[in-house]
Design an enzyme around this catalytic site. Structure first.
Site: not given
Ligand code: MN
Length: 157
Positions: A111, A73, A71, A125, A77
């Site tokens: 990732h 975004h 995914e 995370c 992270h």
């Protein structure tokens, strides 16, 4: 000099006495809603949910051979591998990792984290509280990623 009295209740959640990677009072949940995105054998624990700090600190555990969703975004992270080992894709970079390795996943960067076949893999995370929903790769995105042999071998969808 005297210490000021503590006027709040500290949240101290003890590690599982049996040595597992879970903590008293912290629930173990599904990584994502079943069927919402491709992933394999991942659980999610929210260790800290701190609106004042604007962040959530989570622990994800991936069973042997399992993997997180491929995914991307807008939100970032900050990841620390806490146990186990595996293979990660971050952007166009495929890397083997082991406990205590750190990853930064920049905005809009593909990732995925995959566990080795022989042991569970867990990672911490950190994310901001207000964040966008992950995007999944389109057929065209996947074709582009797979045009690099090393990435084609690494990813699972
Ligand atoms: Mn992500």
């Amino acid at each position: 000099m005297r210490l000021a009295p503590v006027t709040f209740t500290p949240r101290i959640f003890q590690a599982d006495p049996d040595g597992g990677y879970h903590w008293t009072e912290v629930g173990i949940f599904a990584y994502k809603a079943e069927g919402s995105a491709p992933f394999k054998d991942v659980t999610r624990q929210v260790l800290f949910d701190e609106p004042e700090m604007g962040c959530q600190w989570r622990y994800f555990e991936v069973a042997p051979g399992g993997h997180t969703t491929l995914e991307r975004h807008e939100h970032v992270h900050a990841v620390m591998i806490l146990r186990g080992s595996g293979i990660a894709l971050v952007g166009t970079h495929v890397s083997a990792f082991a406990a205590y390795d750190l990853f930064r996943v920049p905005p809009l960067t593909w990732h995925q984290f995959r566990a080795s076949d022989d042991e569970p893999m867990g990672f911490l995370c950190l994310v901001r509280s207000e964040r966008d929903r992950p995007q999944l790769p389109t057929v065209d995105d996947l074709a582009e990623l797979r045009s690099v042999a090393e990435i084609a071998r690494a990813i699972r969808v």
